[in-house]
Write an enzyme that holds these catalytic residues in place. Structure first.
Site, PDB file in Angstrom:
ATOM      1  N   CYS A  35       9.671  -5.064  -3.292  1.00 20.40           N
ATOM      2  CA  CYS A  35       8.777  -3.931  -3.580  1.00 20.40           C
ATOM      3  C   CYS A  35       9.562  -2.677  -3.925  1.00 20.40           C
ATOM      4  O   CYS A  35       8.990  -1.617  -4.156  1.00 20.40           O
ATOM      5  CB  CYS A  35       7.872  -3.643  -2.383  1.00 20.40           C
ATOM      6  SG  CYS A  35       6.656  -4.926  -2.130  1.00 20.40           S
ATOM      7  N   ASP A  37      11.753  -0.827  -2.013  1.00 17.07           N
ATOM      8  CA  ASP A  37      12.417  -0.128  -0.913  1.00 17.07           C
ATOM      9  C   ASP A  37      12.116  -0.785   0.430  1.00 17.07           C
ATOM     10  O   ASP A  37      11.083  -1.418   0.612  1.00 17.07           O
ATOM     11  CB  ASP A  37      12.106   1.378  -0.877  1.00 17.07           C
ATOM     12  CG  ASP A  37      10.661   1.692  -1.104  1.00 17.07           C
ATOM     13  OD1 ASP A  37       9.833   0.814  -0.808  1.00 17.07           O
ATOM     14  OD2 ASP A  37      10.352   2.802  -1.560  1.00 17.07           O
ATOM     15  N   CYS A  61      15.446   4.988  -2.821  1.00 14.56           N
ATOM     16  CA  CYS A  61      15.850   6.139  -3.630  1.00 14.56           C
ATOM     17  C   CYS A  61      16.357   7.286  -2.739  1.00 14.56           C
ATOM     18  O   CYS A  61      16.425   7.162  -1.516  1.00 14.56           O
ATOM     19  CB  CYS A  61      14.647   6.623  -4.439  1.00 14.56           C
ATOM     20  SG  CYS A  61      13.284   7.083  -3.373  1.00 14.56           S
ATOM     21  N   CYS A 105       7.731   7.437   0.626  1.00 10.56           N
ATOM     22  CA  CYS A 105       8.948   7.298   1.460  1.00 10.56           C
ATOM     23  C   CYS A 105       8.678   7.825   2.873  1.00 10.56           C
ATOM     24  O   CYS A 105       9.157   7.261   3.858  1.00 10.56           O
ATOM     25  CB  CYS A 105      10.108   8.060   0.843  1.00 10.56           C
ATOM     26  SG  CYS A 105      10.587   7.412  -0.758  1.00 10.56           S
TER      27      CYS A 105
END
Ligand code: FES
Length: 293
Positions: A35, A37, A61, A105
């Site tokens: 996916c 991360d 990221c 995130c």
């Protein structure tokens, strides 16, 4: 090009607490390389039950690295109960904000923390299961997770939901269903739906239930008490028993019993579960307290 705050850049270029704790008390692993991360969070408690150390490993990221790094700093010194109240918004705020396209995130950080706490509380015996019905098969996101990011972050569009939890960001086949969830929650908010209990409340994990209780106290109960010079603090949740302590004027008020049943208990039953009952922690009410809370 996304705009990152100085704090995000700092934690990206100088990530803190990278690695893995040996013999941790809690391990949380979320996301997947497929996916895009993934995050593994480990923590160790001290003899007083506070998080003494936390470390992370992530594949992702700049924002994934920065949110993971800052999360390990945020939770150090917290009790497990305090850490369980950390939201994705808290993590993003701690960084001075994240570009909206990167908010997923912060959600991944909150999920890893919850998974680690659940792992600690169950002694690793229970394998973490997806709660709710999978809506987005591309990213394995359930209706419950979508509802949660919408409510906790006041989201109003499918695009925002995609930014916060990735649902809808693949083939797009689930966008119609996400739209329906948004409309349903907006209807609930506008009072068009009369059912007192959020439809996802019955399927919450313990951590989510405690968070909803805390959220209801913060948003529905505390403002009313503050208007009269009082305050309230959540002390504990055990099964359906919610223990609270009154502060300020409320602690001396002879109408405490009334406030507890007709305000606190009524609101918690309305917003969390009809099975809840509330008790006052009188011992804790006598202790000196910082009224700025
Ligand atoms: S099913 Fe959600 S993006 Fe494909």
């Amino acid at each position: 090009m996304w705009e990152y705050t100085d704090k995000v850049k700092d934690h990206f270029f100088n990530p803190r607490n990278v690695g893995e704790i040996k013999n941790p008390d809690g391990i949380g692993e979320v996301g997947s390389l497929a996916c895009g991360d993934a995050l593994r969070l480990t923590f160790k408690l001290d003899e007083n039950g506070r998080i003494a150390d936390a470390k992370f490993k992530t594949f992702g990221c700049a924002s994934a690295i920065a949110t993971s790094s800052v999360l390990t700093e945020m939770i150090r010194g917290m009790t497990v109960e305090q850490a369980a109240k950390v939201t994705n918004k808290d993590i993003a705020d701690y960084l001075g904000g994240l570009p909206e396209q990167k908010m997923h995130c912060s959600v991944m950080g909150r999920e890893a923390l919850e998974a680690a706490i659940e792992n600690y509380q169950t002694g690793g015996r229970k394998k973490r299961e997806l709660a709710g019905k999978v809506v987005c098969t591309c990213f394995g996101v359930t209706d419950r997770e979508i509802e949660r990011v919408i409510v906790e972050n006041n989201l109003t569009t499918v695009e925002q939901v995609t930014n916060y939890c990735k649902a809808g960001g693949g083939c797009g086949g689930c966008k119609g269903e996400i739209e329906k969830i948004i409309e349903k929650l907006q209807g609930d908010k506008a009072g068009q739906v009369t059912e007192p209990t959020p439809r996802w409340a019955g399927r919450m994990t313990n951590i989510q239930r405690i968070q909803l209780i805390q959220q209801t106290i913060n948003e529905q109960i505390r403002p009313a008490l503050r208007a009269h010079g009082g305050n309230i603090e959540l002390i504990d949740v055990e099964g359906n028993k919610v223990t609270v302590a009154f502060r300020g004027m409320c602690a001396q008020c002879r109408l405490t019993e009334f406030t507890m049943k007709d305000v606190v208990e009524a609101k918690l039953r309305e917003f969390v579960s009809e099975e809840l009952f509330v008790e006052e922690d009188k011992d804790s009410a006598k202790e000196p307290h910082d009224h700025r809370q």
